[in-house]
Design an enzyme around this catalytic site. Structure first.
Site, PDB file in Angstrom:
ATOM      1  N   LEU A 555      13.988   6.713  -2.904  1.00  0.00           N
ATOM      2  CA  LEU A 555      13.902   6.857  -1.452  1.00  0.00           C
ATOM      3  C   LEU A 555      12.796   7.872  -1.153  1.00  0.00           C
ATOM      4  O   LEU A 555      13.050   9.050  -0.945  1.00  0.00           O
ATOM      5  CB  LEU A 555      15.245   7.310  -0.878  1.00  0.00           C
ATOM      6  CG  LEU A 555      15.510   6.976   0.592  1.00  0.00           C
ATOM      7  CD1 LEU A 555      16.996   7.078   0.893  1.00  0.00           C
ATOM      8  CD2 LEU A 555      14.712   7.853   1.535  1.00  0.00           C
ATOM      9  N   GLU A 557       8.898   7.474   0.689  1.00  0.00           N
ATOM     10  CA  GLU A 557       7.813   6.627   1.196  1.00  0.00           C
ATOM     11  C   GLU A 557       6.462   6.997   0.610  1.00  0.00           C
ATOM     12  O   GLU A 557       5.627   6.124   0.332  1.00  0.00           O
ATOM     13  CB  GLU A 557       7.761   6.704   2.722  1.00  0.00           C
ATOM     14  CG  GLU A 557       8.862   5.933   3.422  1.00  0.00           C
ATOM     15  CD  GLU A 557      10.222   6.614   3.383  1.00  0.00           C
ATOM     16  OE1 GLU A 557      11.245   5.939   3.612  1.00  0.00           O
ATOM     17  OE2 GLU A 557      10.254   7.843   3.139  1.00  0.00           O
ATOM     18  N   PHE A 580      11.394   0.638   7.449  1.00  0.00           N
ATOM     19  CA  PHE A 580      11.012   0.561   8.855  1.00  0.00           C
ATOM     20  C   PHE A 580       9.675   1.276   8.974  1.00  0.00           C
ATOM     21  O   PHE A 580       9.447   2.296   8.325  1.00  0.00           O
ATOM     22  CB  PHE A 580      12.045   1.239   9.761  1.00  0.00           C
ATOM     23  CG  PHE A 580      13.353   0.514   9.844  1.00  0.00           C
ATOM     24  CD1 PHE A 580      13.594  -0.410  10.853  1.00  0.00           C
ATOM     25  CD2 PHE A 580      14.343   0.741   8.904  1.00  0.00           C
ATOM     26  CE1 PHE A 580      14.809  -1.086  10.924  1.00  0.00           C
ATOM     27  CE2 PHE A 580      15.548   0.069   8.959  1.00  0.00           C
ATOM     28  CZ  PHE A 580      15.789  -0.847   9.977  1.00  0.00           C
ATOM     29  N   PHE A 583       9.207   5.156   9.137  1.00  0.00           N
ATOM     30  CA  PHE A 583       9.349   6.059   7.999  1.00  0.00           C
ATOM     31  C   PHE A 583       8.031   6.305   7.265  1.00  0.00           C
ATOM     32  O   PHE A 583       7.968   7.136   6.356  1.00  0.00           O
ATOM     33  CB  PHE A 583      10.383   5.507   7.016  1.00  0.00           C
ATOM     34  CG  PHE A 583      11.732   5.246   7.623  1.00  0.00           C
ATOM     35  CD1 PHE A 583      12.136   5.872   8.793  1.00  0.00           C
ATOM     36  CD2 PHE A 583      12.608   4.351   7.026  1.00  0.00           C
ATOM     37  CE1 PHE A 583      13.382   5.628   9.355  1.00  0.00           C
ATOM     38  CE2 PHE A 583      13.860   4.092   7.588  1.00  0.00           C
ATOM     39  CZ  PHE A 583      14.251   4.731   8.749  1.00  0.00           C
ATOM     40  N   HIS A 624      13.651   3.742  14.593  1.00  0.00           N
ATOM     41  CA  HIS A 624      13.630   2.388  14.044  1.00  0.00           C
ATOM     42  C   HIS A 624      12.914   1.424  14.984  1.00  0.00           C
ATOM     43  O   HIS A 624      13.068   0.209  14.862  1.00  0.00           O
ATOM     44  CB  HIS A 624      15.057   1.878  13.784  1.00  0.00           C
ATOM     45  CG  HIS A 624      15.807   2.652  12.742  1.00  0.00           C
ATOM     46  ND1 HIS A 624      16.411   3.861  13.017  1.00  0.00           N
ATOM     47  CD2 HIS A 624      16.034   2.404  11.434  1.00  0.00           C
ATOM     48  CE1 HIS A 624      16.993   4.318  11.926  1.00  0.00           C
ATOM     49  NE2 HIS A 624      16.780   3.460  10.943  1.00  0.00           N
TER      50      HIS A 624
END
Length: 823
Positions: A555, A557, A580, A583, A624
């Site tokens: 996790l 990015e 999304f 992020f 989001h």
């Protein structure tokens, strides 16, 4: 002395082993020393003898450890028994001690040729550093009427890093159409390891030219860093941890190819505080990728001392937290460094994953040339010896005195002379030789031309015309404009069909096409693989056939994007995914400062795609639903595509994967399962060219320009207007970077009235940029101001009532269109 006969005295081995276990396993030090004493013999000084000792030592150590106090019953942590925890600790102890003996054997195996090379390489490093300082302090290079000093950094006190490269895959046999050897990712203190990959005059010229911004390698004056990927040297970047993640991506590529190659990341103790470095070492450890991480603890990050950087006792203590081995060694001992890196690379090639090597040394000069005066208290003259520290310097006096006595060049030359590897006077001869080599290259740099000024506009994307400024009011320019160009052709497209494929299926089929067509393609992102298949289940249909190439990331990015960059540089075709698009903010550095700049800086090709699920209309709130495309629209070097139909989703994916530059692929979540836009998709894909807009509807009264979900809003508005006899054109931009300026200006000039509609906030949005282009280049054709209808300048709210007010609605857009028509 013959090659391969470097020796370790018996007491040296035992003493060093004792120091190692006391440092790394203090509570097991006594039993480990006893085990070594029980197996060691007086002849265990050569590589072969130490290897034989390794075989005897492991069972002896296990036997003695097993005789310690019995394990108490119960769990140490939920689900982990005391016996399992002890077994894990014993395995770590045994592996650590065996690693020490393997490094001792490797140290004993260093040949006289290798050790002489190391000494010369350290000298070449310092001679080059000294010449960089002379360039900075003097006025030899001039631009116009003034001197150009350049901006540069030195490695004074850290030249022993050269030894890290002696056992790597390097040299002529790995050069070809592409580099097939190992790759090092040096930073500003790592000139030595860069030169180790290519210790010749061309490399010295490259280093000197980088600082002095002359034409040619490494970056033709576009940046000041060094690098030469054709020889395994990944060019550095100023944001320090960028290259750690790039190296990580290259390691991912090497693992996928099963090539046996290794990527090595170097960083200072200050840089190890950066989140990207953590992401890099963590993901390499989780995937057991062929990588090596080096932290050079040089006592100060610019001016910040270690104690203010980290509370860790030694930086190698971070390694167990990642589940990998870590060692701390003397960063001024070339033999130890050579052995440590040979061991770590050997492990990595064998599939055992990364190791962390901490080198303890000290930076014996300022952070950069200009900082010497502050660090030392006065600006020193370049010399083979360290400058004295004055009372005005900010360097730590006690540390500076300690490390001044450990100059790696002087101490190593003395060691080699004592071992009869070099003769008295050889060291001075080497110094004169490398000084002559460096000076010859310095004179060549002085004589070299500056880059062609027009090169400033070249190399942002592959195969594009040079970028220049155009005065649109210049009469010659205006004479070349067609003021009545007519509309582009309405693009032929499959009709919407409720029995057809969804937009989500169009994206999925685009990914499937790429995976089926090219084994270099892989998907990397959070929750994409395993049995899940992405947060929207978009990839689930592909898992059975392509599961081995749809890979879960941690996790992180930044890690997703950095891996994509590195893997692309190594010849793969990664498709990264942001769960999304919101992020992506935590990976901003990897896109804006890395992927986007590589081709421009040094000509590297980064063929990567990043899937960016985006958009509102779903009541998903401020994290989001955002529109991040404007963040990257103004970043030269990134392409941005925004399909609005299932067919284009598939076709633009094909184009994006085939493109030699990084492409951000925005897929609107609200369109994923919208039944109104389904299209029947055939078995084969037709690529949609990047940079070409699509005219969805023709009309001469009004031009509606949009992208993404609001293209369909624009089409519905045009249909409403048509009931009153008003014919509007609808232009689907489809690509935001590079823009199809010709299509935009054609519809603007033909219709004379332009309404730009998008769901992003207005300020700083794409619409304002389009309006500026249109008013500047098509002003004479306009009958009304260019109008922009966009969302409010607020974060995206969550409640349906709030989001409805935040986004531009169809009634509002229709009113704006009718007002524009009446202007």
């Amino acid at each position: 002395m013959a090659q391969g006969t470097a020796r370790l005295a018996p007491e040296t081995l035992a003493t060093r082993f004792s120091a190692y276990v006391t440092e790394r396993f203090p509570f097991a030090a006594a039993v480990a020393r006893e085990a070594l004493a029980a197996t060691e013999n007086a002849e265990a000084v050569s590589q072969a003898d130490i290897e034989a000792l390794r075989v005897r030592f492991e069972p002896e150590l296990r036997r003695r450890v097993s005789a310690l106090a019995p394990v108490q019953p119960g769990d140490t942590t939920p689900g982990v028994s005391s016996a399992d925890r002890r077994a894990s600790a014993v395995a770590e102890l045994v592996e650590g001690c065996d690693g020490f003996l393997r490094r001792a054997a490797l140290r004993a195996s260093l040949t006289t040729v290798e050790r002489r090379e190391i000494l010369r390489g350290m000298m070449l490093t310092r001679a080059t550093d000294n010449r960089l300082k002379v360039f900075f302090a003097g006025g030899e290079v001039r631009y116009g009427e003034g001197a150009f000093q350049g901006k540069g950094f030195r490695s004074l006190g850290q030249e022993a890093i050269y030894a890290a490269g002696v056992r790597l895959r390097r040299g002529e046999q790995f050069r070809g159409e592409t580099w097939t050897g190992d790759v090092v990712a040096p930073l500003i203190r790592d000139l030595g390891v860069a030169l180790a990959m290519k210790p010749d005059a061309d490399a010295v010229r490259m280093v000197l030219s980088a600082q002095m911004a002359k034409a040619g390698p490494p970056m033709n004056g576009k940046d000041l860093h060094i690098g030469d990927l054709a020889n395994g040297i990944l060019p550095a970047a100023a944001p320090l941890a960028i290259s750690a993640l790039t190296a990580c991506g290259m390691a991912m590529a090497f693992a996928r190819e099963a090539s046996g190659r290794v990527a090595l990341s170097f960083i200072g103790e200050g840089g190890s505080s950066l989140g990207e470095w953590h992401e890099a070492i963590n993901l390499c450890a989780a995937r057991r990728l062929p990588a090596v991480f080096c932290v050079e603890n040089n006592q100060t990050a610019l001016s910040t001392p270690v104690a203010e950087q980290s509370a860790v006792r030694v930086f190698a203590d971070k390694a167990p937290g990642y589940g990998i081995p870590g060692i701390t060694i003397d960063g001024t001992d070339p033999d130890e460094i050579a052995a440590a890196f040979a061991w770590a690379v050997e492990r990595a090639r064998a599939g055992k994953g990364p190791a962390l090597i901490e080198l303890v040394c000290m930076r014996m000069c300022g952070h950069a040339h200009h900082d010497d005066m502050l660090y030392l208290g006065k600006d020193p003259q370049p010399s083979w010896d360290y400058a004295p520290l004055s009372d005005q310097g900010y360097a730590n006096r006690e540390l500076y005195a300690y490390w001044s006595a450990r100059d790696p060049i002087a101490t190593y030359a003395a060691r080699l002379e004592a071992e009869d590897i070099i003769a008295p006077g050889d060291a001075e001869t080497m110094k004169r030789e490398v000084e002559g080599l460096v000076e010859a290259q310095a004179r060549a740099v002085i004589a070299a031309p500056w880059p062609d000024a027009a090169d400033a506009g070249r190399g942002v994307f592959a195969n594009e015309a040079p970028r220049v400024r155009i005065d649109v009011l210049d009469q010659q320019v205006r004479r070349g404009i067609d003021y009545e160009p007519g509309l582009p052709e309405v693009e032929a497209a499959s009709p919407f069909d409720k029995k057809g494929n969804t937009f989500l299926e169009g994206v999925m089929l685009g990914v499937r096409d790429a995976l089926a067509a090219d084994p270099r393609v892989f998907v990397y992102g959070e929750d994409v693989g395993g049995r899940y298949g992405n947060a929207f289940l978009l990839l689930r249909p592909l898992l059975e056939e392509f599961g081995g190439r749809i890979i879960n990331s941690p996790l992180a990015e930044g890690a997703v994007l950095g891996v994509c960059v590195g893997a692309a540089l190594a010849g793969q075709r990664p498709i990264g995914e942001m769960q999304f698009n919101d992020f992506v903010a935590t990976g901003f550095n990897q896109l804006v400062n890395n992927a986007a700049k590589i081709r421009y800086r040094w000509g590297g090709s980064v063929p990567m795609v990043v899937r960016m699920p985006w958009g509102g209309l779903r009541h998903a709130g401020p994290y989001h639903s955002q529109n991040t495309e404007p963040w990257f629209y103004r970043t030269p070097g990134l392409k941005i595509v925004v399909p609005s139909t299932p067919s284009d989703a598939r076709g633009l994916m094909a184009a994006a994967v085939a493109d030699p530059d990084p492409v951000l692929y925005y897929e609107h979540i609200a369109l994923y399962r919208d039944p109104r836009i389904k299209q029947a998709l055939s078995g084969s894909v037709t690529s949609v060219p990047i940079g070409r807009a699509a005219l969805r509807r023709a009309g001469g009264d009004l031009a509606i320009i949009s992208y993404g979900a609001y293209v369909h809003v624009g089409m519905r508005i045009a249909e409403r207007l048509a009931k009153d006899g008003v014919e509007a054109s609808v232009l689907d931009l489809r690509t935001l970077a590079p823009l199809d300026r010709e299509a935009i200006l054609r519809v603007a000039r033909h219709c004379s009235r332009v309404l730009i509609v998008h769901e992003d906030s207005r300020t700083g949005g794409i619409g304002e940029s389009l309006a500026a282009i249109i008013q500047e280049e098509a002003f004479d054709s306009l009958d009304a101001p260019v109008r922009i209808i966009a969302a409010l300048d607020t974060p995206v709210p969550y409640s349906p009532a709030l989001e409805h007010f935040f986004l531009p609605g169809e009634d509002e857009i229709e009113r704006a269109a009718r007002n524009l028509l009446q202007y």
